[in-house]
Scaffold this active site. Structure first.
Site, PDB file in Angstrom:
ATOM      1  N   SER A 209       0.886  -1.188   0.124  1.00  0.00           N
ATOM      2  CA  SER A 209       0.063  -0.091   0.018  1.00  0.00           C
ATOM      3  C   SER A 209       0.690   1.258   0.060  1.00  0.00           C
ATOM      4  CB  SER A 209      -1.008   0.074   1.268  1.00  0.00           C
ATOM      5  OG  SER A 209      -1.852   0.968   1.074  1.00  0.00           O
ATOM      6  N   VAL A 499      -6.863   5.083  10.207  1.00  0.00           N
ATOM      7  CA  VAL A 499      -5.556   5.240   9.370  1.00  0.00           C
ATOM      8  C   VAL A 499      -6.046   5.354   7.929  1.00  0.00           C
ATOM      9  CG1 VAL A 499      -4.157   3.639  11.008  1.00  0.00           C
ATOM     10  CG2 VAL A 499      -5.687   2.573   9.140  1.00  0.00           C
ATOM     11  N   GLU A 500      -4.909   5.587   7.109  1.00  0.00           N
ATOM     12  CA  GLU A 500      -4.841   6.325   5.821  1.00  0.00           C
ATOM     13  C   GLU A 500      -6.057   7.189   5.629  1.00  0.00           C
ATOM     14  OE1 GLU A 500      -5.013   2.934   2.897  1.00  0.00           O
ATOM     15  OE2 GLU A 500      -3.316   2.155   3.896  1.00  0.00           O
ATOM     16  N   GLY A 501      -6.493   8.191   6.497  1.00  0.00           N
ATOM     17  CA  GLY A 501      -7.298   9.179   6.438  1.00  0.00           C
ATOM     18  C   GLY A 501      -8.588   9.011   7.309  1.00  0.00           C
TER      19      GLY A 501
END
Length: 821
Positions: A209, A499-501
């Site tokens: 990722s 996570v990731e935004g």
């Protein structure tokens, strides 16, 4: 011909021209021709008092200098005053990535040929073989209870297996030793692992990722690719990426970490390089990483990079060996799930310039690099975990709801329970549908708006269905232990949400804020003109854009009104539409037009202030997202077997999506500050009131029953999971008990009915079964399978109980919190 008829004809022509999207200037000329032609039949219509205003409008629209003076320049000046400045990070975020089907939905008139041309993603033979063999073997090695509560880590043989079988190289090209799998295959691999162990799935997904591998492939120099990619592919190098820190989480653009260009020593020579100071937190794989990707802000106060006028370059990314002098790494955070996660710090760490990813030429371009890579990763990894949770939840909760009985009936038959299990079923179906559409879109680019939708809605659906599963399983899901099939995924929900935004900001700031700019056909280009320093040229560019925008808005307004009056029942649908999905396509037509008009009106009235009205913009983003989900459900349903189970699941999921979109719009209208405008749009868009009701009780009851049955949906969703058939395994125990129940169900129901009427003798179940056989209620050969099932059933209902020594051992060990700093 009467004057009234002539006026009606003109109005019909005007509506037709707008509906067909004829440009305003061309349309005005056509209207003039029609008007004067009607004058032969109804002279009153060309009375000077009517003609003169019309000729003035015609002149303004078609004479450029006049149009700019009367319309374009005043509008340009007014918008330029209220438009907030755009930061460089906002600019780069908007320019990153691409758009796909979500743009068609936003623009109010979906092109169904484009949608029909979107084919379902397929696995190659190599990808299918990897899932059937390597992934299957990996799953058989995993024990999530052991990982969570005993080792607090993956077993060493699992780490080695992940390296040996190249699980960390799914995105790396074959020329560097990677597997180079498609986005769909990556998702399938991660979700299957997650059905067995979320800890292992997170461990495997990070290198595939947002990480050094993807950044190197897209932006690295040839030397950097040759140096790092083979090691990342074979697992000898393990990467992490340091972005977030104490001062910068969702606002990653505000990172205080710095890199100052200076002279320093490297490999015994004095070279130009960077002196780095950084403090990163919450970095997955950091404690075990061998190479660190690092984001920082680059400064060149002495002009050593060759441009004395440029002292600040902005966010830059570099790749650094984890054992490089000055880097502090190895300590762990404790996020509640034992995947490797920890801090990275460094003070006055010197690195050469050529460690910048992409070399010196990519200095200051790190933010765009990160946005594009994050856009791809968040469309695959976290949605894959959510999809896995949906499919496991479907199988486990559905089976348990049939096995577990209270008040002499399966708990899954209670309507209160069915309300929860129906939503589990609908969401599991939606998640798989979304996976198919989003990963297909990622094959054609990086649609960053769509992947933001995917991450937010997938993880929120995961939260909802796991919470429902906890409610249905009750005490069986609460008590921790090796038997529990719900608790560990439940504990992981906050991680996926954050996570990731972070989800709150993704919904309130990104989906509509970025979506409007990227998906609107004119808005972004108009904004560029409004912020340009060359105002004269900007006005020349703005003029045709604004006229096209005005025509677009009027066209969508007429389309919205006509679709509202007719319920969209005569609107165009794809050539391959079926009796089942035709009506859903028409609703997509209608809601797409409503979204386009509502968004344009909101942007026109609130301008830049809409960005700060997060509650309003989030609701428009919700509507947009639900239309994308509805599209994915229609597409996925068309690839599945044609039966009632598939139709019922799709009907529930589609009804839920459209109802959610509708309610988001109604809440938007209710809270829009220009009340009269909001009421007018709502009246035109929904002249008969709400167009879609929530799923009916009948449909809820039907799905509540279907989730407990061996349907084609259960089979298809199960095909994406790891199915364990060991009776001493948390999920295997439920699965094997459920299968045994299906085998004996006819005889089982006969015994239960007879027992409820006091027809059976004996105190134990074994006695009652024997009595039933003696009376001919069941066959003699049914006795042994029924007794076996009853033993399995009882064992399936038990929760773990530990000897006191277990807790004494745990208390004797040091709590992770005691060593936290």
């Amino acid at each position: 011909m009467s004057l009234l008829v002539s006026v009606l004809i003109l109005l019909v022509v005007l509506a037709a021209l707008l509906y067909r999207e004829v440009p305003l200037r061309t349309g005005s000329i056509i209207m003039a021709v029609v008007w004067f032609a009607l004058g032969f039949f109804s002279p009153a219509i060309v009375h000077p008092l009517a003609v003169i205003p019309f000729l003035l409008v015609l002149a303004v629209l078609n004479i450029t200098p006049l149009r700019q003076t009367v319309i374009s320049k005043p509008v340009f000046n007014a918008l330029a005053k209220v438009m907030p400045p755009m930061s460089s990070t906002e600019q780069e975020a908007l320019e990153a990535g691409s758009t796909w089907w979500e743009k068609e939905l936003f623009c109010g008139k979906p092109d169904w040929k484009v949608f029909s041309d979107i084919k379902a993603p397929q696995l190659t033979e190599e990808e299918q073989s990897f899932i059937d063999n390597e992934v299957e073997e990996l799953c058989a090695m995993l024990d999530e209870w052991q990982i969570h509560h005993e080792l607090k880590d993956l077993p060493e043989d699992v780490w080695q297996y992940l390296r040996d079988k190249r699980f960390f190289s799914l995105i790396i090209p074959k020329e560097y030793g990677g597997l180079e799998f498609s986005p769909y295959a990556q998702s399938r691999v991660m979700s299957k692992i997650a059905t067995r162990s979320i800890t292992t799935a997170v461990t495997a997904m990070v290198p595939n990722s947002l990480g050094p591998g993807e950044l190197l492939m897209k932006y690295g120099t040839d030397e950097q690719k040759k140096r790092w990619l083979p090691g990342l592919a074979d697992g000898s190098e393990l990467p992490c990426f340091g972005l977030t820190g104490p001062e910068a989480g969702s606002d990653a653009g505000s990172i205080p970490d710095s890199g100052v260009v200076c002279m320093g020593e490297h490999d015994g020579e004095e070279v130009i390089g960077l002196k780095l100071n950084f403090s990163k937190r919450w970095i997955t794989l950091a404690p075990v990483a061998t190479v660190v990707g690092l984001a920082f802000k680059l400064y060149d106060p002495d002009g050593l990079m060759g441009d004395p006028e440029k002292s600040e370059y902005g966010i830059t990314c570099a790749l650094i060996p984890a054992d490089h002098p000055g880097i502090e790494i190895g300590r762990r955070h404790y996020p509640g799930s034992p995947f490797m996660n920890g801090p990275i710090m460094g003070k006055d760490v010197f690195i050469p310039l050529d460690w910048i990813i992409g070399g010196k030429d990519m200095a200051g371009k790190g933010w765009r690099m990160l946005i594009e890579c994050l856009g791809a990763g968040r469309g695959i990894s976290l949605p894959a975990l959510a999809t896995a949770s949906g499919e496991v939840g479907y199988r486990m909760v559905g089976a348990f709801a049939r096995i577990r009985r209270q008040f002499n009936i399966e708990v899954g038959k209670f309507e209160g329970v069915q309300e929860a299990t129906a939503e589990i079923a609908g969401l599991a179906y939606t998640l798989e549908s979304q996976r198919h559409l989003v990963t297909k879109g990622l094959e054609d680019g990086i649609p960053s708006v769509m992947t933001a939708m995917a991450k937010y809605h997938a993880t929120e659906m995961m939260r909802t269905l796991i919470n429902h599963g906890m409610d249905v399983a009750g005490g069986r899901a609460i008590q921790l232990g090796p038997r529990n099939f719900m608790a560990l995924p439940y504990q992981s929900i906050p991680i996926a949400i954050t996570v990731e935004g972070a989800n709150i900001l993704t919904r309130s700031l990104m989906i509509f804020g970025q979506g409007a700019m990227r998906c609107h056909p004119y808005l972004y280009d108009e904004l560029q003109t409004l912020t340009s320093d060359d105002k004269d040229k900007a006005l020349q560019d703005f003029d045709p854009l604004f006229m096209q925008h005005a025509g677009y808005t009027l066209s969508r307004g007429v389309r919205m009104a006509l679709l509202g009056l007719t319920g969209a029942r005569f609107s165009a649908v794809p050539d391959d539409a079926t009796d089942f999905n035709r009506r859903w396509y028409q609703l997509l037509n209608r809601f797409s037009a409503i979204l386009a008009v509502t968004s344009d009106v909101a942007l026109a009235i609130l301008g830049g202030d809409l960005k700060r009205r997060e509650l309003l913009s989030a609701r428009l983003g919700d509507c947009h997202s639900q239309l994308l989900l509805a599209s994915s459900i229609i597409k996925y349903h068309s690839t599945q077997p044609s039966d009632r189970a598939q139709d019922a699941h799709a009907e529930y999921a589609l009804t839920r999506a459209f109802h959610t979109a509708q309610e988001a719009l109604f809440e938007f209208y209710r809270n829009f500050p220009a009340r009269a405008v909001a009421r007018l749009i709502q009246a035109i868009a929904f002249p008969g009131g709400r167009a879609v009701q929530a799923p009916s009780d009948d449909l809820i009851r039907e799905l509540g029953d279907l989730i407990m049955e061996p349907t084609s949906v259960r089979e298809s969703l199960g095909s994406y999971t790891y199915i364990c058939l060991k009776r001493d395994d948390a999920m295997g125990r439920v699965e094997t008990t459920y299968r045994k129940l299906l085998e004996v169900d006819e005889a089982w129901q006969k015994v239960l009915r007879a027992a409820s009427k006091d027809k059976l003798a004996g105190d134990t179940f074994a006695d009652k079964v024997a009595s039933a056989a003696a009376q001919g209620i069941i066959r003699e050969e049914d006795i042994a399978p029924l007794r076996e099932y009853d033993e399995m059933r009882y064992d399936c209902l038990l929760t773990d109980a530990f000897e006191p020594e277990f807790f004494r051992r745990a208390a004797a060990g040091r709590d992770p919190g005691e060593e936290a700093a």
